[in-house]
Design a protein around this motif. Structure first.
Motif, short mmCIF file in Angstrom:
data_model
loop_
_atom_site.label_atom_id
_atom_site.label_comp_id
_atom_site.label_asym_id
_atom_site.label_seq_id
_atom_site.Cartn_x
_atom_site.Cartn_y
_atom_site.Cartn_z
N SER A 64 11.50 -4.42 14.04
CA SER A 64 12.79 -4.06 13.55
C SER A 64 13.56 -3.39 14.82
O SER A 64 12.80 -2.73 15.72
CB SER A 64 12.58 -3.13 12.47
N SER A 96 9.02 -1.91 11.30
CA SER A 96 8.48 -3.20 10.74
C SER A 96 8.12 -3.85 11.89
O SER A 96 8.82 -4.24 12.83
CB SER A 96 9.16 -3.81 9.58
N CYS A 97 6.76 -4.78 11.79
CA CYS A 97 6.62 -5.74 12.25
C CYS A 97 6.09 -7.03 11.62
O CYS A 97 5.12 -6.69 10.82
CB CYS A 97 5.46 -5.32 13.27
N GLN A 110 5.88 4.39 9.25
CA GLN A 110 6.47 5.02 8.79
C GLN A 110 6.43 6.48 9.60
O GLN A 110 5.46 7.04 9.75
CB GLN A 110 6.43 5.57 7.31
N ASP A 131 2.06 -5.07 4.30
CA ASP A 131 2.59 -5.95 3.21
C ASP A 131 1.76 -7.44 3.52
O ASP A 131 2.29 -8.25 4.34
CB ASP A 131 3.91 -6.37 3.14
N THR A 189 3.35 -8.47 7.19
CA THR A 189 4.35 -7.42 7.90
C THR A 189 3.79 -5.96 8.27
O THR A 189 3.11 -5.73 6.85
CB THR A 189 5.63 -7.39 7.22
N PHE A 209 4.40 -1.88 8.47
CA PHE A 209 5.23 -0.76 8.49
C PHE A 209 5.01 0.43 9.24
O PHE A 209 3.50 0.66 9.05
CB PHE A 209 5.83 -0.52 7.23
N ARG A 232 11.70 4.20 10.17
CA ARG A 232 10.50 3.43 9.86
C ARG A 232 10.66 2.05 10.78
O ARG A 232 11.72 1.56 10.76
CB ARG A 232 10.57 3.01 8.34
#
Length: 120
Positions: free
Chosen positions: A6, A20-21, A80, A71, A76, A78, A18
């Motif tokens: 992201s 994401s990948c 944070q 996830d 994915t 994340f 945050r």
């Protein structure tokens, strides 16, 4: 396999962000995703990693401030980032490993970096 991170951003010190990948697919041999960062004039350093099963590993510098989650269904991870500091400013990269989370030489596939800037 491709990794899509992201967009980072600009945040004030003490703030949160945050990242994401997302991995385009998950091969049988892949074990997890990790985040690294590279600040201007410095070498790339490990930040955090997570296995597809949820095991986590953090660099001491971010432990307690950053949280990595996954996830599994969406391939994915994340990141944070809370209580951000000016020294967290860097280009952040995500990577896949097929070996242990702490074996830094095992991270083989890299996404494009995303810039995180923390203003003091």
């Amino acid at each position: 396999v491709q990794l899509q991170a992201s967009v980072g951003g600009l945040v004030q010190a003490g703030g949160s962000l945050r990242l994401s990948c997302a991995a385009s697919e998950r091969t049988f041999s892949s074990y997890g995703l990790g985040w690294f960062r590279q600040a201007p004039g410095k070498e790339r350093e490990f930040v955090a990693a997570i296995s597809w099963g949820g095991f986590t590993y953090y660099a001491t510098s971010v432990k307690g401030r950053f949280t990595i989650t996954v996830d599994d269904a969406k391939n994915t991870a994340f990141l944070q980032m809370n209580s951000l500091k000016a020294e967290d400013t860097a280009v952040y990269y995500c990577s896949i490993t097929s070996q242990g989370l702490g074996y830094l030489q095992g991270y083989e596939l890299w996404g494009k970096g995303t810039l995180v800037t923390v203003s003091s």
